[in-house]
Design an enzyme around this catalytic site. Structure first.
Site, PDB file in Angstrom:
ATOM      1  N   GLY A  18       0.889  -1.298   0.274  1.00 43.55           N
ATOM      2  CA  GLY A  18      -0.393   0.306   0.138  1.00 43.55           C
ATOM      3  C   GLY A  18       0.644   0.958  -0.066  1.00 43.55           C
ATOM      4  O   GLY A  18       1.851   1.191   0.163  1.00 43.55           O
ATOM      5  N   LYS A 151      -4.538   6.136  12.283  1.00 43.38           N
ATOM      6  CA  LYS A 151      -5.746   6.408  12.131  1.00 43.38           C
ATOM      7  C   LYS A 151      -6.754   5.845  10.723  1.00 43.38           C
ATOM      8  O   LYS A 151      -6.103   5.764   9.890  1.00 43.38           O
ATOM      9  CB  LYS A 151      -5.954   8.099  12.334  1.00 43.38           C
ATOM     10  CG  LYS A 151      -5.278   8.930  10.969  1.00 43.38           C
ATOM     11  CD  LYS A 151      -5.282  10.568  11.001  1.00 43.38           C
ATOM     12  CE  LYS A 151      -5.147  10.826   9.407  1.00 43.38           C
ATOM     13  NZ  LYS A 151      -6.055  12.444   9.529  1.00 43.38           N
ATOM     14  N   ASP A 180      -0.786   9.068  15.580  1.00 40.41           N
ATOM     15  CA  ASP A 180      -1.066  10.369  15.336  1.00 40.41           C
ATOM     16  C   ASP A 180       0.060  11.206  14.782  1.00 40.41           C
ATOM     17  O   ASP A 180       1.396  11.197  15.333  1.00 40.41           O
ATOM     18  CB  ASP A 180      -0.883  10.753  16.458  1.00 40.41           C
ATOM     19  CG  ASP A 180      -2.060  12.608  15.764  1.00 40.41           C
ATOM     20  OD1 ASP A 180      -1.940  12.950  14.665  1.00 40.41           O
ATOM     21  OD2 ASP A 180      -3.306  12.735  16.367  1.00 40.41           O
ATOM     22  N   HIS A 181       0.635  11.092  13.463  1.00 38.00           N
ATOM     23  CA  HIS A 181       1.955  11.295  12.835  1.00 38.00           C
ATOM     24  C   HIS A 181       2.592  12.948  13.518  1.00 38.00           C
ATOM     25  O   HIS A 181       3.572  12.784  12.949  1.00 38.00           O
ATOM     26  CB  HIS A 181       1.539  10.321  11.343  1.00 38.00           C
ATOM     27  CG  HIS A 181       1.052  11.732  10.810  1.00 38.00           C
ATOM     28  ND1 HIS A 181      -0.203  11.418  10.520  1.00 38.00           N
ATOM     29  CD2 HIS A 181       1.342  12.889   9.862  1.00 38.00           C
ATOM     30  CE1 HIS A 181      -0.822  12.473   9.446  1.00 38.00           C
ATOM     31  NE2 HIS A 181       0.003  13.228   9.312  1.00 38.00           N
ATOM     32  N   GLU A 219      -4.124  23.301   4.363  1.00 40.02           N
ATOM     33  CA  GLU A 219      -3.720  22.772   3.854  1.00 40.02           C
ATOM     34  C   GLU A 219      -4.211  23.134   1.903  1.00 40.02           C
ATOM     35  O   GLU A 219      -5.252  24.270   2.139  1.00 40.02           O
ATOM     36  CB  GLU A 219      -4.303  20.872   3.393  1.00 40.02           C
ATOM     37  CG  GLU A 219      -4.069  19.948   3.998  1.00 40.02           C
ATOM     38  CD  GLU A 219      -4.626  18.497   3.995  1.00 40.02           C
ATOM     39  OE1 GLU A 219      -4.446  18.455   3.727  1.00 40.02           O
ATOM     40  OE2 GLU A 219      -5.382  18.115   4.832  1.00 40.02           O
ATOM     41  N   HIS A 243      -5.293  15.138  15.651  1.00 37.30           N
ATOM     42  CA  HIS A 243      -4.155  16.108  15.330  1.00 37.30           C
ATOM     43  C   HIS A 243      -4.658  17.347  16.503  1.00 37.30           C
ATOM     44  O   HIS A 243      -3.030  17.834  16.573  1.00 37.30           O
ATOM     45  CB  HIS A 243      -3.654  16.565  14.053  1.00 37.30           C
ATOM     46  CG  HIS A 243      -3.981  14.932  12.992  1.00 37.30           C
ATOM     47  ND1 HIS A 243      -2.895  13.547  13.317  1.00 37.30           N
ATOM     48  CD2 HIS A 243      -4.075  14.806  11.605  1.00 37.30           C
ATOM     49  CE1 HIS A 243      -2.883  13.259  12.150  1.00 37.30           C
ATOM     50  NE2 HIS A 243      -3.726  13.117  11.508  1.00 37.30           N
TER      51      HIS A 243
HETATM   52  P1  NAD Z   1      -3.571   1.089   0.788  1.00 34.71           P
HETATM   53  O1  NAD Z   1      -4.749   1.279   0.308  1.00 34.71           O
HETATM   54  O2  NAD Z   1      -2.686   2.098  -0.168  1.00 34.71           O
HETATM   55  O3  NAD Z   1      -2.750   0.027   1.661  1.00 34.71           O
HETATM   56  C1  NAD Z   1      -3.675  -0.880   1.925  1.00 34.71           C
HETATM   57  C2  NAD Z   1      -3.050  -2.169   2.194  1.00 34.71           C
HETATM   58  O4  NAD Z   1      -3.870  -3.711   2.352  1.00 34.71           O
HETATM   59  C3  NAD Z   1      -2.124  -2.963   0.727  1.00 34.71           C
HETATM   60  O5  NAD Z   1      -1.143  -3.584   0.568  1.00 34.71           O
HETATM   61  C4  NAD Z   1      -3.313  -3.971   0.314  1.00 34.71           C
HETATM   62  O6  NAD Z   1      -2.996  -5.184  -0.870  1.00 34.71           O
HETATM   63  C5  NAD Z   1      -3.554  -4.447   1.677  1.00 34.71           C
HETATM   64  N1  NAD Z   1      -4.607  -5.208   1.848  1.00 34.71           N
HETATM   65  C6  NAD Z   1      -6.324  -4.994   1.650  1.00 34.71           C
HETATM   66  N2  NAD Z   1      -7.331  -6.160   1.085  1.00 34.71           N
HETATM   67  C7  NAD Z   1      -6.229  -6.510   2.419  1.00 34.71           C
HETATM   68  C8  NAD Z   1      -7.186  -8.097   2.736  1.00 34.71           C
HETATM   69  N3  NAD Z   1      -7.731  -8.811   2.495  1.00 34.71           N
HETATM   70  N4  NAD Z   1      -5.934  -8.957   2.939  1.00 34.71           N
HETATM   71  C9  NAD Z   1      -4.381  -8.402   2.814  1.00 34.71           C
HETATM   72  N5  NAD Z   1      -4.005  -7.563   2.508  1.00 34.71           N
HETATM   73  C10 NAD Z   1      -5.301  -6.043   2.266  1.00 34.71           C
HETATM   74  O7  NAD Z   1      -3.907   2.106   2.184  1.00 34.71           O
HETATM   75  P2  NAD Z   1      -3.164   2.561   2.726  1.00 34.71           P
HETATM   76  O8  NAD Z   1      -2.717   4.094   1.699  1.00 34.71           O
HETATM   77  O9  NAD Z   1      -0.734   2.450   2.554  1.00 34.71           O
HETATM   78  O10 NAD Z   1      -3.724   2.739   4.239  1.00 34.71           O
HETATM   79  C11 NAD Z   1      -3.020   2.242   5.242  1.00 34.71           C
HETATM   80  C12 NAD Z   1      -3.588   2.786   6.656  1.00 34.71           C
HETATM   81  O11 NAD Z   1      -3.129   3.504   7.210  1.00 34.71           O
HETATM   82  C13 NAD Z   1      -5.276   3.158   6.238  1.00 34.71           C
HETATM   83  O12 NAD Z   1      -5.863   3.281   7.594  1.00 34.71           O
HETATM   84  C14 NAD Z   1      -5.128   4.480   6.303  1.00 34.71           C
HETATM   85  O13 NAD Z   1      -5.831   5.274   6.657  1.00 34.71           O
HETATM   86  C15 NAD Z   1      -3.779   4.968   7.168  1.00 34.71           C
HETATM   87  N6  NAD Z   1      -2.865   6.064   6.405  1.00 34.71           N
HETATM   88  C16 NAD Z   1      -2.843   6.469   5.559  1.00 34.71           C
HETATM   89  C17 NAD Z   1      -1.491   7.303   5.647  1.00 34.71           C
HETATM   90  C18 NAD Z   1      -1.495   7.189   3.776  1.00 34.71           C
HETATM   91  O14 NAD Z   1      -0.151   8.626   3.513  1.00 34.71           O
HETATM   92  N7  NAD Z   1      -1.239   6.279   2.945  1.00 34.71           N
HETATM   93  C19 NAD Z   1      -1.328   8.423   6.342  1.00 34.71           C
HETATM   94  C20 NAD Z   1      -2.463   8.008   8.091  1.00 34.71           C
HETATM   95  C21 NAD Z   1      -3.617   7.230   7.536  1.00 34.71           C
END
Ligand code: NAD
Length: 500
Positions: A18, A151, A180-181, A219, A243
């Site tokens: 992800g 989060k 909470d980054h 932002e 935050h």
């Molecule tokens: P994303 O959708 O890019 O990645 C999700 C990941 O979960 C992928 O690797 C996907 O293959 C995997 N996945 C989904 N369903 C699955 C399953 N059933 N079994 C196994 N793996 C599975 O999401 P992201 O942006 O990386 O965010 C992940 C978490 O972090 C979320 O809770 C999001 O709210 C939080 N978050 C993300 C960011 C960011 O910068 N991307 C910032 C703050 C918080």
């Protein structure tokens, strides 16, 4: 663990293909490795649904580090610690294979049975994963076991309680690291140091000397491709519940008796408990919501929120929140703490302004001067530093007070001035320091405050939406919120005064 001891652990990243893993986690681990903060005794298992070989996964990790860090250099040793397990987290049968892989790596790298489970996935999976980890014995280890979660922690108090109940079946509160980054940011951590390591601030840090505090997190980006998530969240849940309230708690807490996790958290909790609760009609008096309309940003036309992908054409979701918080305790009685956060605003900036009260009498009135109030500004991002605005006599001019500023800028060599928040937080988690993670009590209190506001907002459609143009600092009602108290928002750009 001892101060200079290097942490040893197996880190399992759920959601390893992800966006978060790619943009933040892999580069942060690399920086820690490069700085010698990780020993050779660490291993990472990336977990996601997609079938990938270890080699393919290591190539992905390498790419993500190379695109995040200039001159990342030789990466082979680092990526050799990464392994991949294709696994659907909802498939009960696949956890046993993960367990034997973990055990092999544990032996191979002498990891002492220490495990970190990092859930970089959608929150609906958190409970299932935690339950399986326990049921299939992955948490049954000789060393430490820690759960890191992202989060959002629930959607409201009720869903947060449910989620907490599920994860608590497998992990105790002190094994849960809720990210909470903002708490990983250099200047957010600096709030404590500025307050508690300087004799000149703490004596003034109360309602006798401070007139108001303003916390802005603006932002320029819109909702981008996160429309589906954002429609259910809005700025209140996405930014204020976590935050913004965390920054307020750090600004307003009493000095802890010691700088330990428990003492700091307990002081933060007291602030959240002292926040004046808002309900019904009061919400309108203290909080303003906004939604961006179309506008021009850096000379480019941008669409209104309601025209974004996956967003309802009649959406009632707020992309902007401004609010006045009152902390009803001895220290803060009568001092408003204003917060505002939003998307598609004029500038990207996270900043805290502490405005001190005017001096009792202006001796410079004969020269028809109005004195500027003293301000302490904490710049959190993108610039990092502190500015103190004072009044001083300019050379060559008699008895005239001119505003000047004292600046401390936290600047690095090539703009990459401080460690990524994730780097610090990962390191803290590996060392078992939970200070900069959110305790359940903080989460629960923040939700109960925010829920009352969202109840009102969800049940009354805001007819005036969209009510601010993209590229501005928000709706006029947010200015009026301060004007009725005799204040105004200080600009997020630096004030145009001389540096001394
Ligand atoms: P994303 O959708 O890019 O990645 C999700 C990941 O979960 C992928 O690797 C996907 O293959 C995997 N996945 C989904 N369903 C699955 C399953 N059933 N079994 C196994 N793996 C599975 O999401 P992201 O942006 O990386 O965010 C992940 C978490 O972090 C979320 O809770 C999001 O709210 C939080 N978050 C993300 C960011 C960011 O910068 N991307 C910032 C703050 C918080």
């Amino acid at each position: 663990m001892k101060l200079n001891e290097k942490p040893t652990a197996l880190i399992m990243i759920f959601g390893a293909t992800g966006d978060l893993a790619k943009r933040k986690l892999f580069p942060s681990l690399y920086r820690l490795y490069k700085k010698g903060k990780l020993s050779e005794r660490f291993a990472v298992i990336g977990i996601a649904r997609r079938p990938l070989s270890n080699d393919e996964f290591q190539a992905n990790v390498k790419n993500s580090v190379e695109s995040a860090i200039k001159d990342s250099g030789e990466l082979e040793d680092f990526v050799s610690h990464f392994y991949y397990h294709s696994h659907d987290v909802t498939d009960a049968s696949s956890y046993l294979a993960l367990k034997s892989m973990a055990e092999e790596l544990d032996t191979h790298y002498s990891l002492e049975g220490n495990r970190i489970f990092y859930l970089a996935m959608a929150p609906e999976f958190f409970g299932t994963i935690a339950e399986h980890l326990k049921a299939d014995g992955l948490t049954d280890v000789d060393g430490f076991k820690r759960l890191v979660i992202e989060k959002p922690f629930g959607h409201d108090l009720e869903s947060a309680k449910q989620l907490n109940k599920q994860i608590r079946k497998a992990f105790s509160e002190n094994e849960i690291y809720r990210i909470d980054h903002y708490l990983g940011k250099e200047m957010v951590q600096n709030i404590e140091v500025i307050r508690f390591a300087n004799a000149i601030f703490e004596p003034l840090w109360n309602n006798r000397y401070i007139s108001n505090i303003q916390v802005t997190s603006s932002e320029v980006l819109g909702v981008e491709e996160r429309g589906r998530y954002y429609e259910k969240s809005g700025a209140l849940r996405d930014m204020v519940q976590n935050h913004m309230l965390q920054m307020v708690a750090l600004l307003a807490m009493e000095p802890p008796i010691r700088l330990t996790t428990d003492e700091i958290r307990s002081e933060k909790v007291k602030v959240l408990r002292a926040m004046r609760p808002l309900e019904g009609e009061r919400v309108k008096e203290y909080f303003v919501r906004g939604q961006y309309g179309k506008g021009s940003m850096s000379g480019k036309q941008v669409p209104a929120y309601r025209e974004e992908q996956m967003v309802d054409e009649q959406s009632n979701t707020e992309t902007y929140v401004a609010g006045k918080l009152m902390i009803d305790n001895f220290r803060w009685a009568g001092v408003p703490i204003y917060i505002r956060t939003g998307k598609r605003m004029a500038a990207k900036s996270t900043k805290i302004v502490i405005q001190f009260k005017d001096i009792p009498m202006n001796l410079y009135y004969q020269t028809e001067q109005t004195l500027n109030p003293n301000l302490l500004v904490i710049h959190i991002q993108p610039e990092e530093g502190i500015t103190l605005y004072l009044n001083a006599q300019k050379s060559g001019q008699n008895m005239e007070a001119t505003p000047v500023k004292l600046n401390f800028a936290n600047k690095g060599i090539d703009g990459m001035n401080t460690p990524e928040a994730y780097e610090r937080l990962l390191y803290d988690c590996m060392r078992g320091d939970a200070t900069n993670f959110t305790h359940w009590d903080e989460v629960a209190l923040s939700w109960s405050f925010v829920d009352k506001i969202s109840d009102v907002w969800e049940n009354t459609k805001e007819e005036g939406f969209p009510n601010y143009e993209s590229g501005t600092m928000g709706p006029k009602e947010a200015d009026q919120l301060l004007e009725k108290d005799g204040f105004f928002w200080w600009p997020v750009t630096d004030l145009d005064v001389e540096e001394c």
